[in-house]
Motif scaffolding. Structure first.
Motif, mmCIF file in Angstrom:
data_model
loop_
_atom_site.group_PDB
_atom_site.id
_atom_site.type_symbol
_atom_site.label_atom_id
_atom_site.label_comp_id
_atom_site.label_asym_id
_atom_site.label_seq_id
_atom_site.Cartn_x
_atom_site.Cartn_y
_atom_site.Cartn_z
ATOM 1 N N ARG A 58 0.830 -1.206 0.000
ATOM 2 C CA ARG A 58 0.000 0.000 0.000
ATOM 3 C C ARG A 58 0.869 1.263 0.000
ATOM 4 N N GLN A 64 -6.367 0.025 5.617
ATOM 5 C CA GLN A 64 -7.627 -0.692 5.462
ATOM 6 C C GLN A 64 -8.491 -0.479 6.690
ATOM 7 N N HIS A 102 -10.981 0.907 2.572
ATOM 8 C CA HIS A 102 -9.708 1.599 2.803
ATOM 9 C C HIS A 102 -9.948 3.106 2.834
ATOM 10 N N MET A 226 -0.398 -2.097 -5.475
ATOM 11 C CA MET A 226 -1.029 -3.001 -4.515
ATOM 12 C C MET A 226 -1.399 -4.343 -5.138
#
Length: 238
Positions: A58, A64, A102, A226
């Motif tokens: 990320r 998240q 997220h 990601m």
């Protein structure tokens, strides 16, 4: 004396007939059991599973939240490779739904989509992206099953190919924003593993490709590299 002799003979005859009948029934039962035994049996041709989805690699400050999750279901053609039929190749087709919650906000504009980390000052209820995929698992299968046993150990591993046929981004605050994101990669692939005994089986999937196309960046110039890690359980049936 003759009467006693007759009684003995009759008793012996009935006893012998009873033994013969029992042997005949036992033999017939054995034959029926052998006839019912399927020496060409196949295992685990239907599957359904649930996972917790983790975003790997990320960008900075992307986190998240809520419960990112997924479900999967499908059928597999089980093709045993040896006489014992405990080693097999599996090729299947299935459906998967994945959702990621997220704090990475998507923007839709004329030049394409934009991305930024939602500032702490912004009050929002939900921010997520979900995907619908057609999947093709290809796996090597090892198990301790027999034609008469439905409880056995299994280890299935291989690659899973996926095609994203639909996706939707949703942001809910004072107003709602939702749209289809063309930056999400259509083709997905990953390594997967199932290990377990009888009903309960551990499942893991590691994505080999990126969730977004290669040139996708945030507003700060960070690449969206990601990928997905999924951990959960999977159930099998004939």
């Amino acid at each position: 004396m003759k009467v006693r002799l007759y009684i003995v003979l009759i008793t012996f005859g009935l006893y012998s007939w009873n033994i013969y009948s029992q042997e005949e029934i036992t033999a017939d039962t054995t034959v029926l059991q052998e006839e019912k035994r399927d020496d060409k049996y196949k295992e685990d041709q239907v599957y359904i599973g649930a996972t917790y989805n983790i975003l790997l690699n990320r960008p900075s400050d992307v986190k998240q939240n809520n419960l990112s999750r997924g479900i999967q279901l499908g059928v597999v053609k089980d093709m045993p490779l040896n006489k014992r039929r405990n080693i097999a190749l599996g090729i299947g087709i299935g459906y998967a739904y994945n959702v990621h919650f997220h704090n990475l906000q998507f923007f839709e504009g004329e030049g394409g989509s934009g991305y930024r980390v939602i500032p702490d000052s912004v009050d929002y209820k939900r921010n997520k992206v979900d995907t619908h995929l057609i999947e093709m698992p290809i796996e090597f299968r090892w198990r301790t099953s027999t034609a008469d046993s439905y409880k056995f150990w299994r280890v299935y591993t291989g690659i899973k190919l996926g095609y994203v046929f639909a996706n939707r981004y949703k942001f809910i605050a004072d107003n709602k924003t939702r749209f289809t994101n063309d930056d999400i990669s259509r083709f997905q692939a990953g390594l997967h593993l199932s290990v377990g005994y009888n009903t309960w089986n551990f499942y893991a999937y590691y994505g080999l490709g990126k969730l977004f196309k290669g040139d996708t960046e945030t507003d700060t110039g960070e690449s969206l590299d990601m990928s997905s890690l999924k951990i959960g359980i999977i159930f099998y049936a004939l």
